[in-house]
Design an enzyme around this catalytic site. Structure first.
Site, mmCIF file in Angstrom:
data_model
loop_
_atom_site.group_PDB
_atom_site.id
_atom_site.type_symbol
_atom_site.label_atom_id
_atom_site.label_comp_id
_atom_site.label_asym_id
_atom_site.label_seq_id
_atom_site.Cartn_x
_atom_site.Cartn_y
_atom_site.Cartn_z
ATOM 1 N N CYS A 70 0.371 -1.729 -0.095
ATOM 2 C CA CYS A 70 -0.205 0.249 -0.061
ATOM 3 C C CYS A 70 0.630 1.502 -0.054
ATOM 4 O O CYS A 70 0.838 2.513 -0.983
ATOM 5 C CB CYS A 70 -1.024 0.032 1.269
ATOM 6 S SG CYS A 70 -1.502 1.549 1.434
ATOM 7 N N CYS A 75 -1.104 2.054 -3.331
ATOM 8 C CA CYS A 75 -2.417 2.475 -2.988
ATOM 9 C C CYS A 75 -1.787 4.173 -3.434
ATOM 10 O O CYS A 75 -1.944 5.227 -3.691
ATOM 11 C CB CYS A 75 -3.061 2.637 -1.784
ATOM 12 S SG CYS A 75 -3.243 1.062 -1.363
ATOM 13 N N LYS A 78 0.186 5.341 -6.248
ATOM 14 C CA LYS A 78 -0.833 5.559 -7.281
ATOM 15 C C LYS A 78 -2.027 6.695 -6.684
ATOM 16 O O LYS A 78 -1.980 7.700 -8.065
ATOM 17 C CB LYS A 78 -1.204 4.489 -7.123
ATOM 18 C CG LYS A 78 -2.808 3.668 -7.521
ATOM 19 C CD LYS A 78 -3.936 4.387 -7.524
ATOM 20 C CE LYS A 78 -4.958 4.402 -5.883
ATOM 21 N NZ LYS A 78 -4.807 2.800 -6.128
ATOM 22 N N TYR A 210 -8.792 -2.988 -11.054
ATOM 23 C CA TYR A 210 -8.682 -2.212 -10.110
ATOM 24 C C TYR A 210 -7.513 -1.147 -11.054
ATOM 25 O O TYR A 210 -7.196 0.367 -11.017
ATOM 26 C CB TYR A 210 -8.172 -2.081 -9.222
ATOM 27 C CG TYR A 210 -9.478 -2.409 -8.334
ATOM 28 C CD1 TYR A 210 -9.795 -1.514 -7.265
ATOM 29 C CD2 TYR A 210 -10.599 -3.817 -7.215
ATOM 30 C CE1 TYR A 210 -10.691 -2.100 -5.767
ATOM 31 C CE2 TYR A 210 -11.048 -3.733 -6.281
ATOM 32 C CZ TYR A 210 -11.203 -2.890 -5.703
ATOM 33 O OH TYR A 210 -12.808 -2.819 -5.133
ATOM 34 N N GLU A 214 -7.009 2.293 -13.206
ATOM 35 C CA GLU A 214 -6.515 3.320 -12.641
ATOM 36 C C GLU A 214 -5.496 4.192 -13.577
ATOM 37 O O GLU A 214 -4.983 5.165 -13.580
ATOM 38 C CB GLU A 214 -6.214 2.990 -10.987
ATOM 39 C CG GLU A 214 -6.884 2.825 -10.085
ATOM 40 C CD GLU A 214 -7.215 2.000 -8.752
ATOM 41 O OE1 GLU A 214 -7.822 2.696 -8.099
ATOM 42 O OE2 GLU A 214 -5.898 2.246 -8.583
ATOM 43 N N HIS A 469 -26.452 22.126 0.432
ATOM 44 C CA HIS A 469 -26.680 22.283 -1.189
ATOM 45 C C HIS A 469 -25.899 23.435 -1.451
ATOM 46 O O HIS A 469 -25.697 24.634 -0.804
ATOM 47 C CB HIS A 469 -27.738 22.907 -1.510
ATOM 48 C CG HIS A 469 -28.260 23.437 -2.512
ATOM 49 N ND1 HIS A 469 -28.799 22.997 -3.811
ATOM 50 C CD2 HIS A 469 -28.030 24.781 -2.889
ATOM 51 C CE1 HIS A 469 -28.639 23.127 -4.311
ATOM 52 N NE2 HIS A 469 -28.320 24.748 -4.785
ATOM 53 N N GLU A 474 -25.583 15.888 -1.971
ATOM 54 C CA GLU A 474 -26.911 15.843 -1.795
ATOM 55 C C GLU A 474 -28.159 14.973 -2.449
ATOM 56 O O GLU A 474 -29.047 14.752 -1.819
ATOM 57 C CB GLU A 474 -26.960 17.190 -1.814
ATOM 58 C CG GLU A 474 -27.567 18.268 -2.707
ATOM 59 C CD GLU A 474 -28.229 19.484 -2.666
ATOM 60 O OE1 GLU A 474 -29.302 19.508 -2.254
ATOM 61 O OE2 GLU A 474 -27.416 20.440 -4.013
HETATM 62 P P1 NDP Z 1 -8.551 -7.442 -10.160
HETATM 63 O O1 NDP Z 1 -8.321 -8.338 -9.798
HETATM 64 O O2 NDP Z 1 -8.585 -6.529 -9.880
HETATM 65 O O3 NDP Z 1 -7.982 -7.864 -11.598
HETATM 66 C C1 NDP Z 1 -7.762 -8.843 -12.610
HETATM 67 C C2 NDP Z 1 -7.996 -8.481 -13.889
HETATM 68 O O4 NDP Z 1 -7.148 -9.014 -14.383
HETATM 69 C C3 NDP Z 1 -9.529 -9.171 -14.899
HETATM 70 O O5 NDP Z 1 -9.923 -8.182 -15.433
HETATM 71 C C4 NDP Z 1 -8.872 -10.196 -14.997
HETATM 72 O O6 NDP Z 1 -10.308 -10.239 -15.673
HETATM 73 C C5 NDP Z 1 -8.029 -10.004 -15.938
HETATM 74 N N1 NDP Z 1 -7.448 -11.201 -15.820
HETATM 75 C C6 NDP Z 1 -6.800 -12.057 -15.042
HETATM 76 N N2 NDP Z 1 -5.926 -13.106 -15.800
HETATM 77 C C7 NDP Z 1 -6.289 -12.769 -17.192
HETATM 78 C C8 NDP Z 1 -5.277 -12.880 -18.379
HETATM 79 N N3 NDP Z 1 -4.393 -14.425 -17.872
HETATM 80 N N4 NDP Z 1 -5.141 -12.979 -18.615
HETATM 81 C C9 NDP Z 1 -6.215 -11.264 -19.417
HETATM 82 N N5 NDP Z 1 -6.201 -11.239 -17.823
HETATM 83 C C10 NDP Z 1 -6.846 -11.871 -17.309
HETATM 84 O O7 NDP Z 1 -6.785 -7.289 -9.804
HETATM 85 P P2 NDP Z 1 -5.905 -5.712 -10.223
HETATM 86 O O8 NDP Z 1 -4.608 -6.219 -10.426
HETATM 87 O O9 NDP Z 1 -6.625 -4.637 -10.855
HETATM 88 O O10 NDP Z 1 -6.014 -5.926 -8.028
HETATM 89 C C11 NDP Z 1 -5.382 -6.472 -7.172
HETATM 90 C C12 NDP Z 1 -6.167 -6.481 -6.028
HETATM 91 O O11 NDP Z 1 -5.880 -5.422 -5.782
HETATM 92 C C13 NDP Z 1 -8.354 -6.478 -6.263
HETATM 93 O O12 NDP Z 1 -8.641 -7.146 -5.987
HETATM 94 C C14 NDP Z 1 -7.814 -5.303 -5.415
HETATM 95 O O13 NDP Z 1 -8.405 -5.469 -3.974
HETATM 96 C C15 NDP Z 1 -6.889 -4.331 -5.694
HETATM 97 N N6 NDP Z 1 -6.268 -2.986 -5.835
HETATM 98 C C16 NDP Z 1 -7.206 -2.398 -5.080
HETATM 99 C C17 NDP Z 1 -7.307 -1.223 -4.890
HETATM 100 C C18 NDP Z 1 -7.878 0.818 -4.728
HETATM 101 O O14 NDP Z 1 -8.734 -0.306 -3.091
HETATM 102 N N7 NDP Z 1 -8.263 0.707 -5.037
HETATM 103 C C19 NDP Z 1 -6.457 -0.641 -6.242
HETATM 104 C C20 NDP Z 1 -5.306 -1.833 -7.159
HETATM 105 C C21 NDP Z 1 -5.691 -2.636 -6.610
HETATM 106 P P3 NDP Z 1 -11.671 -11.287 -16.049
HETATM 107 O O15 NDP Z 1 -12.304 -10.390 -15.255
HETATM 108 O O16 NDP Z 1 -11.704 -11.333 -17.643
HETATM 109 O O17 NDP Z 1 -10.934 -12.597 -15.298
#
Ligand code: NDP
Length: 493
Positions: A70, A75, A78, A210, A214, A469, A474
């Site tokens: 983080c 976080c 980022k 995410y 982002e 307001h 709101e």
């Molecule tokens: P996520 O799990 O959110 O998303 C992973 C993405 O990768 C999905 O779109 C998934 O597609 C895709 N994917 C997975 N495997 C493959 C593959 N083999 N080929 C192509 N696409 C693939 O992961 P992130 O890496 O974005 O984030 C990890 C974690 O970190 C999150 O779960 C979150 O909890 C945390 N995080 C939180 C943040 C916040 O609170 N703002 C910011 C950043 C991270 P599909 O949907 O098709 O499976």
């Protein structure tokens, strides 16, 4: 040291066994969860040691650093980049507010990167001080479990030291995974993306979670061309479908090229840049390719299975509701358990661990109504159920209230981007089941809404709340008419 009640008295007996250990608690991993658990346990009187790899601000070889993902490579950096990226479009918006921006405005990536690294180093120091002020001993090295009560720490010079502890807490987090496609070594993950030497002019991103959306917003806001490739029809699987469509529209509206239902098949290193091939037969040249395809728990080098700790098929440590593994002296919290991978959740789990084990108050974390935010530009923030979850989980019908409007700021700036808010209400009980917002300040607004949902607020209580307001917030207390009444199919029991 006072150790009173514990899970059905079982842990109390466990703690009373008279065996000498070097520490009451040894924590492996000084990220958000580990630092919280260590500090709070020490405040309850435990003798605590924590180990973590030293932080190297530039190299992506060494993963580590007190503060964890983080603070060091998640976080916090980022969000700094999101702030940086937001100024560009805001300066454009400022023109209609009378700001004359005649000269060319340049963005200096290296300057922001330097400022970001300075801030991360400062926070790294703050976290170290938090530990020492709480009386927690920090060991800079890599920890490995070698027995139910033994941890071996390897220092950077290779020296190994073994410690014994009554309790061991695994808080090693997760790391980005790479897809197994030819040329994957030419891509980067979010770790490197936060420290690139130059701002890439053209970026390809794989994934739509995410991190993908982002970083797409960050780079686009800084002026790069961004192509986002993902497998599904819409980004952000798991979020409310209507809000996912809004995010997709906004990303496109900001100039990001979306490629739904498309995967990458190969990366080829060229003299300049990387050639990216897709399963639709496309070829794109990019300066950087970001893999944002999920993260995996950091358990590989911990020696957990030989010691008997059960892992699930993703490699996550299996724990009970109190974060205890199948080995009574070994516990785990945060992303390494792959429950709900968010910093505030790891903090909650760390707090409850300390209360349970050293505070004499067995406490199970409550995963209900946890708000979260995706810091794309503009951001999405949600709490409670999505429309799809509400239809699955609510006993009766669900009322959907939505408000879509042009934020007041846009009326003058001329930006074409609507804010959308949504409330889901149980038709029978009037209880608000879920809230979502996509628009400026959504995370700031949703934190307050989360308190209301945590308290079990009804739609009537939202309605009798007086608005502020003029504000976007709101709208959450002025949505009077039902947009959709979703009828639950009757089941014959
Ligand atoms: P996520 O799990 O959110 O998303 C992973 C993405 O990768 C999905 O779109 C998934 O597609 C895709 N994917 C997975 N495997 C493959 C593959 N083999 N080929 C192509 N696409 C693939 O992961 P992130 O890496 O974005 O984030 C990890 C974690 O970190 C999150 O779960 C979150 O909890 C945390 N995080 C939180 C943040 C916040 O609170 N703002 C910011 C950043 C991270 P599909 O949907 O098709 O499976």
């Amino acid at each position: 040291m006072a150790r009173k009640t514990l899970i059905d008295g079982e842990l109390e007996k466990f703690n009373q066994v008279e065996v000498h250990y070097d520490f009451d608690l040894f924590v492996i991993g000084a990220g958000s969860g580990g630092v919280r658990a260590a500090r709070f346990s020490a405040q309850f009187g435990a003798k605590v040691e924590i180990c973590e790899l030293p932080f190297h601000p530039i190299s992506s070889e060494v993963i580590g650093g007190v503060g964890g993902t983080c603070v060091i490579r998640g976080c916090v950096p980022k969000k700094i980049l999101v702030y940086g990226a937001s100024f560009g479009p805001e300066l454009e918006d400022a023109r209609n507010y009378g700001w004359e921006l005649n000269e060319k405005i340049d963005f200096n990536w290296k300057k922001l990167l330097h400022k970001k690294t300075e801030e991360i180093l400062r926070l790294n120091g703050v976290y170290k001080r938090l530990l020492s002020n709480a009386g927690v001993k920090l060991y800079e090295g890599e920890g490995k479990v070698v027995g139910p009560n033994e941890v071996e720490v390897t220092q950077l010079d290779g020296t190994k030291i073994c410690y014994s502890a009554k309790h061991i807490l695994i808080a090693t987090g997760s790391r980005a995974q790479r897809p197994s496609i030819p040329g994957q070594e030419f891509g980067i993950t979010s770790d490197e993306a936060l420290s690139l030497e130059d701002l890439p002019k053209h970026v390809v991103i794989l994934g739509a979670g995410y991190i993908a959306v982002e970083f797409a917003s960050i780079w686009r806001g800084m002026g790069s061309t961004v192509d986002l490739f993902f497998r599904k029809e819409l980004p952000l699987r798991g979020f409310d479908d209507e809000m996912r469509a809004v995010v997709a529209r906004n990303l496109e509206g900001r100039g990001i090229n979306l490629h739904p239902r498309t995967n990458l098949t190969e990366l080829v290193k060229m003299n300049e840049g990387i050639k990216v091939r897709t399963d639709h037969g496309e070829e794109i040249r990019a300066d950087a390719v970001l893999f944002a395809a999920g993260r995996v728990p950091n358990t590989k080098r911990l020696n957990l299975e030989p010691v008997g700790v059960e892992l699930d098929k993703t490699g996550a440590v299996k724990v009970d509701e109190y974060s205890r593994t199948n080995i009574p002296s070994i516990w785990a919290i945060g992303d390494v358990t792959n429950r709900m991978n968010l910093t505030p959740v790891a903090l909650m789990e760390g707090t409850y661990f300390a209360k349970t084990v050293f505070g004499g108050q067995p406490s199970k974390p409550d995963y209900g109504n946890i708000p979260c935010a995706v810091f794309c530009i503009p951001p999405l923030s949600v709490v409670g159920l999505s429309e799809e979850q509400a239809m699955e989980q609510a006993k009766g019908d669900v009322l959907v209230f939505t408000s879509t409007f042009n934020p007041m700021k846009n009326t003058i700036s001329g930006r074409q981007e609507k804010t959308i808010m949504k409330l889901l209400v149980d038709a029978e009980t009037d209880k608000v089941l879920g809230a979502s917002m996509c628009g400026p300040d959504a995370p700031e607004i949703m934190q307050g809404i989360a308190i209301a949902l945590k308290c079990g607020a009804t739609k009537e209580q939202f309605d009798i709340t007086v608005g502020i307001h003029p504000s976007a917030a709101e709208e959450f207390v002025t949505m009077r008419s039902v947009t959709r009444h979703l009828t639950k199919p009757k089941t014959n029991l």
